[in-house]
Design a protein around this motif. Structure first.
Motif, PDB file in Angstrom:
ATOM      1  N   ALA A 244      -6.369  -2.829  23.907  1.00  0.00           N
ATOM      2  CA  ALA A 244      -7.287  -3.891  23.484  1.00  0.00           C
ATOM      3  C   ALA A 244      -8.656  -3.725  24.121  1.00  0.00           C
ATOM      4  CB  ALA A 244      -6.696  -5.255  23.863  1.00  0.00           C
ATOM      5  N   VAL A 245      -8.671  -3.574  25.446  1.00  0.00           N
ATOM      6  CA  VAL A 245      -9.945  -3.508  26.162  1.00  0.00           C
ATOM      7  C   VAL A 245     -10.694  -2.228  25.816  1.00  0.00           C
ATOM      8  CG1 VAL A 245     -11.017  -3.539  28.449  1.00  0.00           C
ATOM      9  CG2 VAL A 245      -9.020  -4.978  27.987  1.00  0.00           C
ATOM     10  N   ALA A 246      -9.958  -1.128  25.616  1.00  0.00           N
ATOM     11  CA  ALA A 246     -10.602   0.136  25.250  1.00  0.00           C
ATOM     12  C   ALA A 246     -11.313   0.027  23.903  1.00  0.00           C
ATOM     13  CB  ALA A 246      -9.570   1.258  25.221  1.00  0.00           C
ATOM     14  N   ILE A 247     -10.638  -0.551  22.901  1.00  0.00           N
ATOM     15  CA  ILE A 247     -11.261  -0.700  21.585  1.00  0.00           C
ATOM     16  C   ILE A 247     -12.475  -1.611  21.676  1.00  0.00           C
ATOM     17  CG2 ILE A 247     -10.945  -1.650  19.269  1.00  0.00           C
ATOM     18  CD1 ILE A 247      -8.039  -0.652  19.378  1.00  0.00           C
ATOM     19  N   GLY A 248     -12.317  -2.753  22.352  1.00  0.00           N
ATOM     20  CA  GLY A 248     -13.434  -3.682  22.463  1.00  0.00           C
ATOM     21  C   GLY A 248     -14.622  -3.074  23.194  1.00  0.00           C
ATOM     22  N   TYR A 249     -14.357  -2.407  24.296  1.00  0.00           N
ATOM     23  CA  TYR A 249     -15.418  -1.763  25.074  1.00  0.00           C
ATOM     24  C   TYR A 249     -16.134  -0.700  24.242  1.00  0.00           C
ATOM     25  CZ  TYR A 249     -17.403   1.207  28.818  1.00  0.00           C
ATOM     26  OH  TYR A 249     -18.228   1.956  29.623  1.00  0.00           O
ATOM     27  N   ASP A 250     -15.348   0.107  23.543  1.00  0.00           N
ATOM     28  CA  ASP A 250     -15.931   1.197  22.742  1.00  0.00           C
ATOM     29  C   ASP A 250     -16.718   0.661  21.555  1.00  0.00           C
ATOM     30  OD1 ASP A 250     -16.053   4.090  21.929  1.00  0.00           O
ATOM     31  OD2 ASP A 250     -14.941   3.307  20.208  1.00  0.00           O
ATOM     32  N   TRP A 251     -16.185  -0.314  20.840  1.00  0.00           N
ATOM     33  CA  TRP A 251     -16.827  -0.800  19.630  1.00  0.00           C
ATOM     34  C   TRP A 251     -18.038  -1.678  19.923  1.00  0.00           C
ATOM     35  CZ3 TRP A 251     -12.917  -2.104  15.136  1.00  0.00           C
ATOM     36  CH2 TRP A 251     -12.232  -0.935  14.798  1.00  0.00           C
ATOM     37  N   LEU A 252     -18.009  -2.387  21.038  1.00  0.00           N
ATOM     38  CA  LEU A 252     -19.140  -3.239  21.399  1.00  0.00           C
ATOM     39  C   LEU A 252     -20.161  -2.530  22.282  1.00  0.00           C
ATOM     40  CD1 LEU A 252     -17.294  -5.420  20.202  1.00  0.00           C
ATOM     41  CD2 LEU A 252     -17.827  -6.871  22.177  1.00  0.00           C
ATOM     42  N   TYR A 253     -19.864  -1.311  22.668  1.00  0.00           N
ATOM     43  CA  TYR A 253     -20.656  -0.583  23.661  1.00  0.00           C
ATOM     44  C   TYR A 253     -22.167  -0.592  23.385  1.00  0.00           C
ATOM     45  CZ  TYR A 253     -21.777   3.093  27.048  1.00  0.00           C
ATOM     46  OH  TYR A 253     -22.299   3.797  28.101  1.00  0.00           O
ATOM     47  N   PRO A 254     -22.594  -0.364  22.143  1.00  0.00           N
ATOM     48  CA  PRO A 254     -24.051  -0.288  21.905  1.00  0.00           C
ATOM     49  C   PRO A 254     -24.801  -1.560  22.279  1.00  0.00           C
ATOM     50  CG  PRO A 254     -22.839   0.636  20.061  1.00  0.00           C
ATOM     51  CD  PRO A 254     -21.828  -0.043  20.924  1.00  0.00           C
TER      52      PRO A 254
ATOM     53  N   LEU B 101     -23.404  -4.096  24.551  1.00  0.00           N
ATOM     54  CA  LEU B 101     -22.968  -4.680  25.819  1.00  0.00           C
ATOM     55  C   LEU B 101     -24.033  -4.481  26.897  1.00  0.00           C
ATOM     56  CD1 LEU B 101     -19.208  -3.603  26.093  1.00  0.00           C
ATOM     57  CD2 LEU B 101     -20.052  -5.945  25.834  1.00  0.00           C
ATOM     58  N   SER B 102     -24.193  -5.492  27.736  1.00  0.00           N
ATOM     59  CA  SER B 102     -25.082  -5.347  28.887  1.00  0.00           C
ATOM     60  C   SER B 102     -24.461  -4.376  29.878  1.00  0.00           C
ATOM     61  CB  SER B 102     -25.287  -6.699  29.563  1.00  0.00           C
ATOM     62  OG  SER B 102     -24.079  -7.144  30.173  1.00  0.00           O
ATOM     63  N   GLN B 103     -25.276  -3.809  30.753  1.00  0.00           N
ATOM     64  CA  GLN B 103     -24.752  -2.889  31.753  1.00  0.00           C
ATOM     65  C   GLN B 103     -23.774  -3.589  32.679  1.00  0.00           C
ATOM     66  OE1 GLN B 103     -25.364   0.500  31.720  1.00  0.00           O
ATOM     67  NE2 GLN B 103     -23.620   0.435  33.130  1.00  0.00           N
ATOM     68  N   SER B 104     -24.039  -4.842  32.978  1.00  0.00           N
ATOM     69  CA  SER B 104     -23.125  -5.600  33.834  1.00  0.00           C
ATOM     70  C   SER B 104     -21.745  -5.723  33.188  1.00  0.00           C
ATOM     71  CB  SER B 104     -23.693  -7.001  34.097  1.00  0.00           C
ATOM     72  OG  SER B 104     -22.760  -7.791  34.799  1.00  0.00           O
ATOM     73  N   SER B 105     -21.710  -6.066  31.912  1.00  0.00           N
ATOM     74  CA  SER B 105     -20.428  -6.177  31.203  1.00  0.00           C
ATOM     75  C   SER B 105     -19.737  -4.821  31.116  1.00  0.00           C
ATOM     76  CB  SER B 105     -20.638  -6.746  29.804  1.00  0.00           C
ATOM     77  OG  SER B 105     -21.030  -8.096  29.861  1.00  0.00           O
ATOM     78  N   LYS B 106     -20.500  -3.775  30.838  1.00  0.00           N
ATOM     79  CA  LYS B 106     -19.913  -2.432  30.784  1.00  0.00           C
ATOM     80  C   LYS B 106     -19.246  -2.074  32.111  1.00  0.00           C
ATOM     81  CE  LYS B 106     -23.206  -0.497  27.430  1.00  0.00           C
ATOM     82  NZ  LYS B 106     -24.343   0.411  27.238  1.00  0.00           N
ATOM     83  N   ASP B 107     -19.916  -2.398  33.195  1.00  0.00           N
ATOM     84  CA  ASP B 107     -19.380  -2.051  34.517  1.00  0.00           C
ATOM     85  C   ASP B 107     -18.071  -2.797  34.789  1.00  0.00           C
ATOM     86  OD1 ASP B 107     -21.545  -0.407  34.935  1.00  0.00           O
ATOM     87  OD2 ASP B 107     -22.644  -1.849  36.183  1.00  0.00           O
ATOM     88  N   ILE B 108     -18.046  -4.077  34.467  1.00  0.00           N
ATOM     89  CA  ILE B 108     -16.846  -4.894  34.722  1.00  0.00           C
ATOM     90  C   ILE B 108     -15.680  -4.416  33.861  1.00  0.00           C
ATOM     91  CG2 ILE B 108     -15.846  -7.201  34.477  1.00  0.00           C
ATOM     92  CD1 ILE B 108     -18.676  -8.302  35.140  1.00  0.00           C
ATOM     93  N   ILE B 109     -15.949  -4.194  32.592  1.00  0.00           N
ATOM     94  CA  ILE B 109     -14.880  -3.838  31.646  1.00  0.00           C
ATOM     95  C   ILE B 109     -14.359  -2.430  31.910  1.00  0.00           C
ATOM     96  CG2 ILE B 109     -14.308  -3.517  29.215  1.00  0.00           C
ATOM     97  CD1 ILE B 109     -16.571  -5.638  28.644  1.00  0.00           C
ATOM     98  N   SER B 110     -15.238  -1.474  32.119  1.00  0.00           N
ATOM     99  CA  SER B 110     -14.784  -0.103  32.365  1.00  0.00           C
ATOM    100  C   SER B 110     -14.015  -0.003  33.676  1.00  0.00           C
ATOM    101  CB  SER B 110     -15.974   0.861  32.367  1.00  0.00           C
ATOM    102  OG  SER B 110     -16.886   0.547  33.408  1.00  0.00           O
ATOM    103  N   LYS B 111     -14.452  -0.769  34.684  1.00  0.00           N
ATOM    104  CA  LYS B 111     -13.734  -0.768  35.955  1.00  0.00           C
ATOM    105  C   LYS B 111     -12.321  -1.324  35.778  1.00  0.00           C
ATOM    106  CE  LYS B 111     -14.265  -2.056  40.829  1.00  0.00           C
ATOM    107  NZ  LYS B 111     -12.894  -2.514  41.049  1.00  0.00           N
TER     108      LYS B 111
END
Length: 620
Positions: free
Chosen positions: A141-151, A153-163
């Motif tokens: 779930a998180v991988a799809i959301g992170y990948d699809w919303l990536y363009p 997403l704020s850097q802060s959100s990217k950092d939290i989600i990828s971590k």
């Protein structure tokens, strides 16, 4: 967590494993979005739904459900027993739906809600690695959301989600305490390898070395459960677990194909491409599945079937999906993988989804079945799902010899299906012990006493016995199959064979041929029915359901006396079984004797059965 520590964990994890590593070309890893649906591929889906109402309706159903999801409170970490699985599955449904809706519409409310859900689950203390399916589905779930919303997403959100993907998904997957699924041969392997691989692909930039190793290892590991599809596509865990394991397996293959332009030969594993026919044949002409083993109810529209139809260029695999498209059976509340149908559907038209011509399907495996039918017309043609196999495989019941029967659109002989695991585990039962004396076999729905089969001397079936198909025919006027049930009843019976035939596309007979051993035996013939049993006589009865009637009678036994048994839960932990009855009879057979008989099912106003056609199994 640093790359050095992750690499160290992976080195320890891989020690002692014999998988040959499959090398991937890391240079092919694309920019985000890279999972399942690449950048600008939405345009093709948009074009297709403009020209096809059926697909537009599916798309609209997803979008409408997303609007409803935006009004829900953010998902919380709620355990049910030892599982977080329901939370993980709801997270996958919400994230997959919302991220799809955002990519299709560009509407900000879907993006914001999806981001909120991703951040919420990223802040969970963990994703419950002690029951790793929970981690796998959450990571997907998180991988799809992170990948699809990536363009966006704020850097802060990217950092939290990828971590979170790294710490709560990849890291526990590399811990030997939690990764026994890598060596498994069931759906756990398929689901867990898929979820963790999606996680590795999503954060590839942060952890290229470890991600590469995870992906390469997963390509080899997933071949273990895929081997079970051979040689004809029979999935040993049945209807519901086919939908689970196979769907995740296709997510795995699709991700590889999108990124690396190859599936590394996985789809060519013996039986895999044929398994779509297996699943299609599990739906009866009543619309109800042949739900043997730990199977639930109708899954509704199945995205996986569109992948197979496209891969094989065979739209006849979609005859059941056509019905779901026409009747809006999308199950948006539970079908968490539904957007995959929009990706894999390729705009196939309803008029191209023509039913197959086959009337017999059989698949050799550890858990064999045969499916017989007079045709494919819903509400009209006869359908019989016939089970051999064994209770020794995952999610199996003691149901060798059991069958389901559809005539006139009614399910006359039925299966109770699974009982929810948490209800049994909460009662303290050890239901995952598959040994003969396991508490699993005390559960009414799981043992032979609730199934449409024989029971000898009141005993449980021999759980290691395996009933194999010994003959079959797709003769249109005598479609038939015979299973040798002898191993299931030893040592109480010397031999037991059961055959089922659809004769003249009009009526059905179940023939049993039994030889006792050196002691007398009491044999119970039973069938579970949701119909009302009426006009019960010594050798015949009338079944009534949904305004239809079916005549049930016994041929070849003079001393028989039909009776019914209650399906009320025998133990406090057993699930209720309202609206069902067991119908059948008992025979006391002398030692070293033989007995053969038929049970016949015919429409109450149907043709007279030709007894000459009720032959011995040796003449089938």
């Amino acid at each position: 967590m640093s790359m050095r520590i992750l690499t160290l964990i992976f080195t320890i994890f891989t020690t002692g494993f014999a998988f040959a590593q499959q090398q991937i070309d890391v240079a092919k890893v694309k920019e985000h979005p890279r999972l399942l649906l690449l950048a600008n591929e939405e345009s093709k889906i948009k074009s297709e739904i403009k020209n096809d109402k059926a697909w537009a309706d599916v798309n609209d159903a997803i979008i409408q459900e997303c609007t409803a999801i935006t009004q829900l409170p953010t998902i919380e970490r709620k355990m049910i027993g030892r599982r977080l699985l329901q939370t993980s599955r709801e997270a996958l449904r919400r994230v997959f739906f919302l991220s799809y809706a955002w990519r299709m519409t560009g509407r900000d409310e879907y993006f914001k809600k999806c981001e909120e859900e991703l951040l919420a689950v990223s802040k969970f203390e963990d994703w419950n690695p002690d029951h790793f399916l929970d981690v796998a589905e959450m990571t997907l779930a998180v991988a799809i959301g992170y990948d699809w919303l990536y363009p966006k997403l704020s850097q802060s959100s990217k950092d939290i989600i990828s971590k979170a993907i790294i710490d709560k998904g990849l890291t526990p997957a590399l811990n030997p305490k939690h990764n026994g699924w890598q060596r498994g041969k069931n759906n756990w392997n398929q689901v867990c390898n898929t979820g963790i691989t999606f996680g590795a692909l999503a954060v590839f930039e942060q952890q290229p070395v470890v991600a590469t190793q995870i992906i390469e290892k997963a390509i080899q590991s997933i071949k273990l459960p895929m081997a079970a599809y051979g040689p004809e596509g029979n999935y040993v865990e049945g209807y519901s677990y086919w939908a689970y394991g196979t769907s995740f397996n296709l997510f795995f293959i699709s991700a590889l194909e999108k990124i690396f332009d190859t599936d590394f030969g996985l789809a060519k594993e013996p039986g895999f491409l044929q398994t779509a026919s297996f699943y299609q044949n599990l739906i009866g002409t009543s619309g109800i599945p042949f739900n043997y083993g730990d199977a639930g109810g109708n899954e509704g529209l199945q995205p996986a079937m569109f992948w197979f139809a496209d891969k094989l260029k065979d739209n006849s695999l979609l005859s059941i999906e056509k019905e779901y498209l026409q009747t809006s059976k999308y199950n948006v509340k539970t079908n968490r993988l539904l957007p995959a149908a929009m990706i894999w559907g390729k705009g196939v038209k309803l008029n191209e989804m023509i039913a197959p011509k086959t009337n017999l399907w059989f698949g050799r495996s550890e858990n064999e079945i045969a499916v017989l039918r007079s045709g494919w017309e819903r509400g009209k043609d006869i359908y019989v799902g016939f089970k051999g196999g064994t209770a020794s495989v995952g999610h199996a019941h003691m149901d060798a010899g059991s069958f389901v029967l559809d005539m006139d659109g009614v399910r006359w002989a039925s299966e109770l299906g699974m009982q929810q695991y948490n209800s049994l585990e909460s009662a303290g039962l050890s239901i995952w012990d598959m040994s003969q004396k396991s508490q699993r076999w005390q559960v009414f729905r799981l043992n032979n006493h609730s199934h449409n089969t024989l029971t000898v001397n009141g005993k449980l079936h021999n759980m290691v016995g395996n009933a194999k198909l010994v003959s079959k025919s797709d003769d249109a006027n005598n479609t038939r199959a015979v299973f040798d049930l002898s191993p299931v009843f030893q040592p109480d019976l010397q031999q037991a064979q059961r055959g089922i035939a659809i004769i003249d596309k009009t009526y059905v007979t179940v023939r049993d041929e039994i030889s006792t051993a050196d002691k007398e035996a009491v044999v119970r013939w039973a069938m579970l029915t949701p119909a009302k049993v009426e006009n019960l006589k010594a050798k015949e009865a009338t079944l009534t359901s949904k305004g239809k009637q079916l005549k049930f009678y016994v041929e070849g036994l003079e001393e028989v006396k039909l009776q019914t048994w209650s399906t009320d839960p025998p133990q406090s932990y057993d699930a209720p079984n309202p609206g069902t009855t067991l119908l059948g009879f008992e025979l006391k057979l002398p030692a070293n004797s033989k007995r053969s008989f038929n049970v016949v099912f015919v429409n109450a106003d149907g043709k007279i059965v030709d007894k000459a056609k009720l032959k011995s199994l040796s003449n089938w």
